[in-house]
Each structure stands twice: as C-alpha cells, then as structure tokens.
Design an enzyme around this catalytic site. Sequence first.
Site, mmCIF file in Angstrom:
data_model
loop_
_atom_site.group_PDB
_atom_site.id
_atom_site.type_symbol
_atom_site.label_atom_id
_atom_site.label_comp_id
_atom_site.label_asym_id
_atom_site.label_seq_id
_atom_site.Cartn_x
_atom_site.Cartn_y
_atom_site.Cartn_z
ATOM 1 N N SER A 93 22.057 19.652 -24.085
ATOM 2 C CA SER A 93 22.296 20.067 -25.469
ATOM 3 C C SER A 93 23.763 20.256 -25.847
ATOM 4 O O SER A 93 24.085 20.336 -27.027
ATOM 5 C CB SER A 93 21.536 21.357 -25.772
ATOM 6 O OG SER A 93 20.168 21.072 -25.875
ATOM 7 N N SER A 130 20.947 19.676 -28.670
ATOM 8 C CA SER A 130 20.639 20.567 -29.767
ATOM 9 C C SER A 130 21.864 21.271 -30.354
ATOM 10 O O SER A 130 21.783 21.811 -31.451
ATOM 11 C CB SER A 130 19.631 21.619 -29.314
ATOM 12 O OG SER A 130 20.209 22.450 -28.328
ATOM 13 N N LYS A 181 27.260 28.672 -31.649
ATOM 14 C CA LYS A 181 25.912 28.124 -31.880
ATOM 15 C C LYS A 181 24.964 29.254 -32.283
ATOM 16 O O LYS A 181 25.072 30.378 -31.768
ATOM 17 C CB LYS A 181 25.419 27.436 -30.606
ATOM 18 C CG LYS A 181 24.113 26.657 -30.767
ATOM 19 C CD LYS A 181 23.731 25.947 -29.468
ATOM 20 C CE LYS A 181 22.435 25.183 -29.564
ATOM 21 N NZ LYS A 181 22.071 24.533 -28.296
#
Lengths: 471, 458, 88
Positions: A167, A143, A68
């Site tokens: 997330s 997210s 990420k």
Amino acid sequence: MSSGIISKGARQLVDELQGGSLEASKVFETYRKRINELTKLNAFITSLEYKPNARKEGSLYGLPLAIKDNISTEGIRTTCASLMLKDYMPPYDATAVAKLKAAGVSILGKTNMDEFGMGSSGENSAFGPTRNPWDIERVPGGSSSGSAVAVSARLSPAALGTDTGGSIRAPASFTGTVGFKPSYGYVSRYGLIAYANSLEQIGVIARTVDDAALIFGVIRGKDRFDSTSTDAKPVSSNTGRLFSGGHFKGALLPQLSDLVSKDVREAFDSSVAKLDSEGIEFAEERVEELELALKSYYVVACCEATTNLARYDGVRYGPVADPSRDWKSAISESRTMFGKEVKARIMLGSYMLSSGYYEEYYLKALYIRRNLKLRLLKLSESYDFIYTPTMPVLPWKIGEMIDDPLQVYLSDALTVIANLTGAPAISIPIALKKGLPVGGQLQGRYGLDDRLLELAATISGLLKFRGEPSI
Amino acid sequence: MIGLEVHVQMVSLKSKLFCACPTDYRGKPPNTNICPICTGLPGALPVLNIKAVEEGLKIALALHAEPSTASYFFRKSYFYPDLPKNFQITQYDKAGGVPLAHDGHYTLKNGKTIRIERIHMEEDPGRIYYEGGRGESRFSLVDYNRSGIALVEIVTSPDFTEPEEAREFLELLQKNLDEIGINVSEYEGSVRCDANISYAGGERVEVKNISGATEVEKALRYESVRQRNMATRGVKVRRETRSWDERRRITISSRSKEVEAEYRYMPEEDLPPVSLNQTIIKNIALNMRGSFEDRYRVCSKYGVGEEAAKRLAGDPALYTLFMSITGANEMDASRVGNVLANEFAFVVKKHNNPSLSGDTSSLENIIRAYIRNGDRSRFISAAHSWVSGIPVRAEEYKPKVDIDTLIDETLEKEMKNIGNLEGKRRLDYLMGQILKVSSQLNRKELYIKLQKKLEGLG
Amino acid sequence: MKFDADEISNMSLITLNRSEKKEIVKRLNALKSYLDAINSVETPSSPIILAPEGINERADEPIAFDSDKILASFHTIKNRYIKAPRTL
Ligand SMILES: [Zn+2]
C-alpha cells in the site's frame, strides 16, 4: 518564492528552516494554497489550517507533512476513508504522529486512501477515488493513494503511508515517488487503525530516498505501546552480506515475470542493464515458495481483517447502533456502512476462520508464510537485495477494472512478499513508459533497513530518474 | 456429572492485563477507569502485563498444574455489548494454541481428586446494566471500568458428582488463592463461575455467570432438581446455555448466545508468545513461599506443632512439599506436617542434597498410608526410595491388614446375621464377609484365627 | 458451515442489500476459488504459528488515562454509561 518552496525536498526545507532563511508558517501556507488549488486530485480527506508547532528545537521543525487517514491524530478526524468512521475523532495520537509532532512537524492534513487499506488502486474510498497527477483519468495506486498523490503533485514534501500488501510501494510506483516500507516492528503501529495487523507497517512516501530516510529516522524505534515494536536487530547483521566498496549483488525472480506487462518489463529490463553496466551484479533465482505467496497473503489479510473490523458496531462511535432495537439487528444495520470491498473481505475471513476451515485456509497460509520467510532469509545471505518491478502493470484507468477484482488482487503479487516476510522494501521510480511512471522494488534483509536505504539511494543515483507531473 | 469453569480476577495486580489502567475499578463512577486499549478504540494495541503471567503461574502451581513452555494468546470472536473489540483476547488449547498450564489436580475433603484440565489467562469484559432490571430495560448500559481486568480461567474435568462438592472446591480454591497472596475474598465478584451439568441420559447444560461458592451450590441444586424432574416426566434435557438468577433463585434459558458457538479463534499477532522458562517458574515457586514468618504462620494455621512448624518453615523444599501435599485439603494437614518435619526429614538427612523433585502425589500416598497404619519401618523404606527417585509401588507402603482387627470389626457388624448359623456355616459365612473386604489375606491364617475367636465366644 | 452468503452474513453481522449482494457474492466466489488452491498444501503436525518478532512485556504500573477524552469521542452516553442495544 512559493514555487521555490514546493520544489524543495524535505531535507532541504528542514535545513533552510533551521538556518532561518525560511519561515514555518510561510512553508505551510504555500502548501495549503496548492492543496486548495488541486482539490480535483482528491488527495486529502481533511486539510488543516496552520497550527504552529512549539518544538522549535525539533529536528524537523517547521516541516509540513501529510498523514494517511488511517493513522490516529488526536482531535483531527480519522476516517480510514470509510463511512463507518466518517466523524470519528481519536482521543489520542498514534506513536508515529506523536514523534513527528515532538520533532516539530505541522500536519497539513489527512490523505485519501482505499477504505481501511483494502485496495491497490485508490478507488475504494467513501470520499471518492484519488486521481493520478500524471493522468487524472488514471488510478494513482493504493491504498496510500492520497499520500502518494500529495507527494507527487507537490502538495506535501513527504507523507506517512501504511503498507499491508504494498500500500505504500504501489502508489509510489504509480506516481513516480519513493515509497519505503520498513521492517515489521521498526515503526510502532500504535494508533494505526488495523486492517491486517501481522502484515502492516507505517512507512514514508517522499520525493527522494534521502527524504524518506530522514522521516523514518524520526518515527522508528521501540514503543511501549506496541509489543511487536523493536529497535534492536533481531537477526545478527553479520549473517547478511557485508557491504563492500559499493559492490552489490541483486537477486532477480524471473518466475514472476509472466505477471509483468510488456511495458513494465521493458522499463525494468533496461534498468537492470543499466545497473549491470554500472557494476551491480545480478543473478536469477527460483523461489518455489513464491508460488502460493499471494494466496497466503489474501488468506491472512482477510482473516485478520475480520477480527480487526469486528469492533465497528456503532455502539461507541460511527453510525449509531440504535439502542431501541435489538443487538444483532442494530449492529448489522450500522455495519451496512462498510464499502463493498470491505464487506467482501470481512465475510471471506469470517468463513475461513470458522470451524473446519481454519485448518484448511488460515493454518496453511501461515505455513506457506513461514517457509517463504525462511527461504528468503536464506537467500539474503547471498544477496544484498531482491530486485523486481513494484507493480506488474502501468496505472489503469479509473473504473476500468471494476468488473475484474481478481486482476486487481493479482497486481499485489510482487509487493506482498515483503509483508509476508516482514523484510524492508522500497519502491523507487526507474523510468517513464507512455508518459506514466514505472517503479522498481528493492527488498532487503529483515532488520537491515538502513542498509537498504543506503543501497536504494545509490541505485537511484545510478538510474538518474528525473521527472514530475506537469500538473 | 458436573464440571466447572472458574474465572478468577488476579486482584493482586495493580494494572489491567493489556493496558495500564488501574485495577481498583470497584465503586468508581462508570467509564472513569478506561483508556483507548480497554475500550477497543481503533488503532489501540494490547501490551501484556508481565506480572499477570507470574500471578497466573502461582495459581497454576497451587493447583499442581504443569506450566507450558510457551504460551500464546488468541482472539475469540463474538459480538456482545460488553466486549469492546467484539473479540476477547484469551488463550486456547486447540488450533495451535497453548494455555498457561495444564493437567493439574485438587483434592477434596472426602479424598476425591478433581482433575484440572487447563488454566489460561484472559481479559474480563465490561459490565452491562439494565435500568429497572434485565427483564425491563429496552437497552443496555455499558461500563468499561472492568474491561481488561486480568482473569485466570480454571477448567476442571467433569469430576464433581454433587453440588456440595463444587461448593467445597470453590471454597478451598478461594482460601488457597488468599494463601498465595491473591486475596479474592476481599473483592466482591472476583471469583465467578460457569458450571456444566448433566445427568444420566441428558445433554450438557451450561449455567453461566454464577458468583461465589454458595451461589454455585444453589444453582447446581436447582439445576439438578430441574433436570431430574424433566427426566422423570420423560422430557429430554437438551444442550443449552442458562443463566443463574440470584434473586429469583432459578436458572433461565438464554436464547441469544447458543447460536454463536462459532468463535472463529485465531492467534493474537499483536502479542508475541510468552516464553515460560523453568528458571522463572522456580523463582515463582520460591516467592510463593514468602518469608520464614509467613511460612511459619501458614504451618501453625494448619495445626502443625511448634517445633515441626519451625522445621518446615526453615526448609523451603520441605515447605513446598508440605504445601503441595496438603494443598487446600486441610484434613490431616497437621499430621502430614509432622511426618514431613520428623520422619521424612530424618530420611532426607541420610541423602546427600536430594532434589526432592519427585512426584508429590506418590509421596502423598506414602505419607497418608503411614498416618493410617503407623508402620514406621515401611514408611522409612518407601521414603528412602522416593527421595532417591526410585518409583515406589503401592505394595511398599499400603497398610498390612491387621487380621485381628478385621475379625473384630466383622463380628461386631455381623452379630445379628450369624445368630441362627451353626458351626461351620457360621465360620464360612464370616470368612466370606472378611474376604469380600480384603481378598489378599492369607486364608489359612484367617481360618485359624477366626476359629479360635468363635470358640472363645462359645 | 457452507460457503453460503447468507450464513456468512449472519456470522459476521454484515447484511447485504439486493444490489450489493450480487456484486459481493461474485467477488467472494472469485476470491474463494482463487484461494482454494491453498487447501491442498500439506502441513506438518508440528506447531506452525509464527511468532512475531519483539519483546513483550510491561511492568505492573498503573497509569490513568483521561477518561473524559475518550467519552468525548463516543456517542449515545447516558450518565457516563454507553447506551447500547440489548441482546435478546
Ligand atoms: Zn485501559
């Protein structure tokens, strides 16, 4: 055969790489090719060329992984999907990344996300929304949207994500993957670019629970660069229920079911019925402390975000704060680069921390949080896990919720609990509804991550969910 | 009224407060002594240098302050070029925070006690340079070499009345810090100070960033003259922040910072609270005493005689009492040391292993009274009470007033005033003067003695 | 302080252009009115700050970091100094 490679999970790849039947460069190039073919999913902000990892003896040697883009990677730009960090090159590796590299991992690229982790859909990115491989008109959840999409669409065998209020679990649920958020402190946060530091954890998105456990085993542990990191169990494990002969007991929280849409409720209820028929015992619990949980989550998250994001002033990196202007106007000009959601949360947090309001918002949120933590710790003495849907709704259409931000915030109601308490939680795919995946969430007792993973593996086995997007 | 906020760099540490960067930044080229943590890079986290807590506690103990049982860090938010995270990690006594220590005191040479409100740890910001001076340059040049150096902030109550008292306090503090192994005098700029100053009718003015004792006195003198002049001209002194310009020897109003009073304090969740248990604190107190040689050297330096110094240095408990009573106050130190090593040690021997953990300020009063009046039996009795842990009332050790001396002193002082007074009026006048000084005297005894004295004078 | 977008903007150094302002203020108001329910919670007078788990220490041993690596990730460097705007 390349299609063979992308269908293999992380564990199987590692076994074959170590057995010599697969070559690291071949595996990497196969994935890289697929990443380039499927750029329409917008899963990656930065994709990388193959760089052999010299750690041939590493336990994950040759395994390519996606990371990420809020986890620092030395010499690889790390943007947090923000214009604020568009060209930022970290001069150091996050501890989790350093551990993966040391274990022989090669990084495929940095994945798209909601800017600074602020969002539940994957739409709030300066690099454009990430798309759900099950239906590219729909959101993949956020997210950690790019990480989940990469795993779901077979662009990566597994990926690192981060989880502040769900997330990792939300996009895992929306993309039919497994998303594991470890206990707070079990994975070092050093190098994770902070959004809400008391809530967030680095975790894993993978195709199976077993694969998630494999990666977690490498990145976990106390780190001298993170004083909240730990590898000891702070709560003695014998105060939790003892695992006995596959007999598990799960708590259900019916008070939250009002939030859950009909589709998701149907899928969830039938999973409960199935598990019940397999001998897993369920009982309903009412937890008064949950009533204000989501509110306290947003207060804490916004307050922490305000201070964590204060450093983005354009003086050292990011959009240059013009040295010929005065301090405040130059900084303010640089900070216009934040996206709307980020601006709103910084401003709200700033207000709630200012004098006279700190006691009315922040301290009250801390109090609610403490009570919830104590209550759920108590609950975990009678149960092995708490079982809820992960997301209360099915993935919505991109742009559909743009005028209803509160509705998006509400979709975090089931996942923020584990961030407030610090407990480990995992989302596993349980069914398809209208051709879209539905996730079930298991929350364990703080510090008993291994047991939760074991349990999740058993439950996955019982539910026998199979399916992948046809993309 | 003057109050000080003194920032002391813990120069005895080898690494910064929250990162492992070395502390020897002085003289290094700009931005060579930095890492992701002290430059506030995204993702970097603070980790507390545990030695800083020990050094901070040493300072707290030297100021007779009460260490907290646990201590939290807070984020103090404001935007400034020298602050890489745009918040400073510090400690706070409100909003649920607890500083390292609180409620200490310090005695000046004139016997005045300065109260210490709190002592807390925080990180030093970087340094800003202006090409061609602060007034000239259009931009700032920032060097983070100093960023993250461990500071202890000492906050006094507004107990100073004169600028020279503030200077004396800082000088004594500096000496005391050297004494306990934090050699601030060897490092330029390691003691810096903000001063709050207000005079009757005016509001509080804060003068920021004054380096060292002499500069503090100069800055405060300037400010007191400035504020008094304003008062004379009928201009009201408003609350503001000013800075001290060493070169031009004036204070300058700083416009930028006063609007930023909204510091939005919040807990620093990246740093678990520091637990300060009593064992740790005792060990620190013991370590502060150093070796026998160290202790002997300190006693000798204070002018304690050879035999007495040996006795104090050889008994850590006595030595601790000696240090906490004399503190930075060197006046009488040799006499205090002698009393502790002789009369007081004699009393202690009569008890079975006493803890000697009573209130040191009360013991200090007993000893100082003894030094003034030489009344050994009163001292011995009060000291017995103190060692047994019995609260000692002032009457037990306060000097009995010597009437004869008082009469002589008054006569000498009043001689020219009584020249034209006769008989009883002269006697009454002198009675009044003496009773003004000491109202507790036996009037009858005084009357008779005074009468005799006046008769003798003719 | 009032709940006023301009004041909060000024405090957090976040300036909003006109088009943003409308949307963000709407978002702020929605979120704030949702969160306000928290104000009525009674809190005890005892400390309520939650201690994070974990041990918290580092020995006082200096380790130098390669500062050139850090400067390489920064912009507007002048003679190794960071060139920044100045305060008034
Ligand atoms: Zn450093």
